[in-house]
Design a protein around this motif. Structure first.
Motif, PDB file in Angstrom:
ATOM      1  N   GLU A   1       0.855  -1.182   0.000  1.00 12.95           N
ATOM      2  CA  GLU A   1       0.000   0.000   0.000  1.00 12.95           C
ATOM      3  C   GLU A   1       0.892   1.234   0.000  1.00 12.95           C
ATOM      4  OE1 GLU A   1      -2.344  -0.259   3.492  1.00 12.95           O
ATOM      5  OE2 GLU A   1      -3.468  -2.031   2.828  1.00 12.95           O
ATOM      6  N   GLY A   2       0.488   2.276  -0.736  1.00  9.00           N
ATOM      7  CA  GLY A   2       1.349   3.440  -0.761  1.00  9.00           C
ATOM      8  C   GLY A   2       0.782   4.605  -1.531  1.00  9.00           C
ATOM      9  N   ILE A   3       1.676   5.498  -1.894  1.00  5.55           N
ATOM     10  CA  ILE A   3       1.326   6.700  -2.627  1.00  5.55           C
ATOM     11  C   ILE A   3       2.315   6.889  -3.758  1.00  5.55           C
ATOM     12  CG2 ILE A   3       2.665   8.109  -0.988  1.00  5.55           C
ATOM     13  CD1 ILE A   3       0.665  10.390  -1.544  1.00  5.55           C
ATOM     14  N   ARG A   4       1.814   7.340  -4.901  1.00 10.83           N
ATOM     15  CA  ARG A   4       2.668   7.560  -6.070  1.00 10.83           C
ATOM     16  C   ARG A   4       2.280   8.884  -6.737  1.00 10.83           C
ATOM     17  NH1 ARG A   4       5.157   3.866 -10.474  1.00 10.83           N
ATOM     18  NH2 ARG A   4       5.537   5.345 -12.150  1.00 10.83           N
ATOM     19  N   TRP A   5       3.322   9.649  -7.075  1.00 12.75           N
ATOM     20  CA  TRP A   5       3.135  10.934  -7.754  1.00 12.75           C
ATOM     21  C   TRP A   5       4.031  10.970  -8.978  1.00 12.75           C
ATOM     22  CZ3 TRP A   5       6.108  15.959  -6.734  1.00 12.75           C
ATOM     23  CH2 TRP A   5       5.550  17.013  -7.492  1.00 12.75           C
ATOM     24  N   ASP A   6       3.441  11.178 -10.137  1.00 19.07           N
ATOM     25  CA  ASP A   6       4.179  11.331 -11.395  1.00 19.07           C
ATOM     26  C   ASP A   6       3.920  12.723 -11.951  1.00 19.07           C
ATOM     27  OD1 ASP A   6       5.202   8.470 -12.261  1.00 19.07           O
ATOM     28  OD2 ASP A   6       3.174   8.169 -11.503  1.00 19.07           O
ATOM     29  N   PHE A   7       4.966  13.337 -12.498  1.00 14.45           N
ATOM     30  CA  PHE A   7       4.797  14.620 -13.175  1.00 14.45           C
ATOM     31  C   PHE A   7       5.679  14.654 -14.411  1.00 14.45           C
ATOM     32  CE2 PHE A   7       8.187  15.130 -10.099  1.00 14.45           C
ATOM     33  CZ  PHE A   7       9.151  15.864 -10.772  1.00 14.45           C
ATOM     34  N   TRP A   8       5.304  15.473 -15.389  1.00 15.17           N
ATOM     35  CA  TRP A   8       6.022  15.546 -16.654  1.00 15.17           C
ATOM     36  C   TRP A   8       5.803  16.931 -17.262  1.00 15.17           C
ATOM     37  CZ3 TRP A   8       1.904  12.597 -15.327  1.00 15.17           C
ATOM     38  CH2 TRP A   8       0.677  12.897 -15.924  1.00 15.17           C
ATOM     39  N   ASP A   9       6.713  17.323 -18.144  1.00 17.32           N
ATOM     40  CA  ASP A   9       6.625  18.620 -18.838  1.00 17.32           C
ATOM     41  C   ASP A   9       6.378  19.768 -17.857  1.00 17.32           C
ATOM     42  OD1 ASP A   9       6.971  17.296 -21.219  1.00 17.32           O
ATOM     43  OD2 ASP A   9       4.830  17.118 -21.630  1.00 17.32           O
ATOM     44  N   THR A  10       7.054  19.730 -16.728  1.00 18.22           N
ATOM     45  CA  THR A  10       6.930  20.775 -15.715  1.00 18.22           C
ATOM     46  C   THR A  10       8.231  21.562 -15.677  1.00 18.22           C
ATOM     47  OG1 THR A  10       5.448  19.342 -14.432  1.00 18.22           O
ATOM     48  CG2 THR A  10       6.418  21.241 -13.290  1.00 18.22           C
ATOM     49  N   TYR A  11       8.240  22.693 -16.388  1.00 24.89           N
ATOM     50  CA  TYR A  11       9.450  23.512 -16.536  1.00 24.89           C
ATOM     51  C   TYR A  11      10.617  22.670 -17.059  1.00 24.89           C
ATOM     52  CZ  TYR A  11       6.687  26.606 -13.605  1.00 24.89           C
ATOM     53  OH  TYR A  11       5.683  27.387 -13.090  1.00 24.89           O
TER      54      TYR A  11
END
Length: 469
Positions: free
Chosen positions: A121-131
């Motif tokens: 069980e957990g948490i995941r954060w993905d980001f892209w094309d951010t500056y």
């Protein structure tokens, strides 16, 4: 109470899956047919859409068989999506994919706390094309044992010329031999040189409790490095190559490649090369691969001196008219245990009505032909296999695959057949004979049939009903 309120306040969809099976199998001793009680499995899926950018998903299972019945939570997540990011709280889902293009430092099966399915069980954060940046942050708590996993990856694209990324990984056992964790730091670089030509490199360092303590270990023995040059085009040739150096004590339990319980490829230094030639104006591909390295391990033994392993592979693949294709390859591996040579032939044809594949392989050519001269092999053997799909009607399909092995006075076989009925909407009915597991990894190339001379077809009939709602 909160869950019931969510069901009434927001758009919700219900769907699910039902599966029932029973089989009868002929036992070996005594010889009779044994009828097993049916197994029923049902899964309920509930999806809520609080906003256009959010989703709540839960899945519950019920299982009954001859032993007991149980109802349990299967998996779920709460996810928020944006134009350049995605954030998810999850439970018992496969959300552990992270890119490691050259060293393959991450394998989902080693991270998901697998116990007949993922339990983390957990948490995941993905980001892209951010500056210009992209990345992944992942934190997971294990439920089948006391431990956690953490992954952080941050990278940036500098136009179309350069990509840089850094990754931090940690798997913590919360006890045992110090340090009680496996920690990896890695750096990846990809440089566009010219047209299709790219230079890539990935390097990493490891901390693990099985590494010798003190000053007896040099830093490079806990590091791993790969440098790759890819897509060199020259007069129809596509050439790629890489150099790699994996330290003797570079251990990564979040991967298969450097995991002591799986591929254990640490303690190697060598070169890999690949040449692909596309014959002009012909549907013919000629492929050559080679891998040559020194290794310190005759696993699990760490040797005082390394020895050399070489592997060479040559393949010709061609396509003919009317859906017919053929493939031939020859493979040779030389190590301290022997000289291992194999040849493989395949011809395949298909049309809208049916598809047929025929394979033939000769493995360990020349080994133990004139008596037992190598204890690491069952000797030269031949394996013949066939696979067939037939569309009997638009709702009735027949499938089968089988293999015959022969070598050094032994004969073995495996067979599986299936009749699939898809007459009714959202349902499938399968009637099966045999066991498919012995040939499910590319037929005659599956070790269960190519390396196991005691393989036999299982006298088992199975009926499987699937229904979606």
């Amino acid at each position: 109470m909160l869950f019931a309120m969510l069901l009434f306040l927001f758009p919700v969809s219900f769907n699910g899956y039902l599966e029932s099976e029973f089989y009868t199998e002929k036992e070996q001793n005594p010889v009779y047919w044994n009828l097993y009680n049916p197994k029923n499995y049902i899964e309920f899926k509930i999806t809520l859409h609080p906003t256009n950018y959010g989703q709540v998903f839960f899945s519950f299972n019920a299982l009954s068989n001859s032993n007991n019945s149980q109802f349990f939570f299967n998996q779920g997540h709460i996810q928020v999506n944006g134009a350049h990011h995605s954030l998810a709280l999850f439970a018992r889902e496969d959300r552990y994919w992270v890119q490691s293009p050259l060293l393959y430092l991450v394998n989902q099966d080693r991270l998901k706390d697998d116990n007949f399915g993922p339990k983390g069980e957990g948490i995941r954060w993905d980001f892209w094309d951010t500056y210009g940046f992209f990345g992944t942050m992942l934190s997971s708590k294990y439920k089948s044992w006391n431990g956690e996993a953490y992954i952080g990856r941050l990278g940036r694209n500098f136009g179309k010329t350069l990509t840089l990324s850094y990754m931090y990984m940690k798997k913590d056992w919360r006890g045992g031999k110090e340090p009680s964790y496996n920690k990896i730091n890695s750096l990846y670089l990809r440089l566009h040189i010219f047209r299709t030509l790219y230079l890539s490199s990935e390097m990493a360092t490891s901390i693990h409790p099985n590494q010798p303590a003190g000053d007896t270990v040099k830093q490079h023995e806990k590091d791993a490095l790969t440098i790759e040059l890819r897509r060199i085009y020259f007069k129809g040739f596509n050439i790629s190559g890489s150099y790699y150096n994996y330290g003797k004590y570079f251990i990564d339990e979040m991967s298969n490649k450097f995991n002591p319980g799986f591929d254990h490829e640490f303690g190697r230094e060598g070169f890999y090369g690949e040449i692909l030639y596309l014959v002009p104006y012909k549907a013919i591909n000629i492929l050559y691969k080679t891998n040559r390295y020194k290794t310190w391990y005759d696993y699990p033994v760490l040797l005082a001196k390394p020895f050399t392993v070489s592997w060479n592979y040559a393949e010709i693949y061609t396509e003919f008219r009317k859906g017919v294709s053929a493939k031939i390859f020859a493979e040779r591996t030389v190590d301290k245990k022997g000289d291992w040579r194999h040849v493989f032939f395949q011809i395949q044809g298909e049309n809208p009505r049916m598809k047929v594949k025929l394979q033939y392989k000769i493995k360990d050519i020349g080994i133990n032909v004139h008596g037992k001269d190598n204890d690491f092999s069952i000797g030269q053997r031949s394996i013949l296999g066939t696979e067939m799909w037939i569309n009997l009607t638009n709702w009735l399909q027949f499938y089968m695959r089988g293999a015959l092995g022969n070598g050094q006075g032994l004969n073995w076989n495996s067979f599986f057949a299936q009749l699939a009925i898809r007459k009714f909407t959202n349902s499938e009915l399968f009637i099966e004979y045999g066991d498919p597991s012995a040939t499910d990894a590319d037929l005659v190339n599956d070790p269960d049939v190519s390396d196991f001379p005691y393989q036999r077809t299982r006298d088992r009939f199975k009926i499987l009903l699937k229904y979606w709602f």
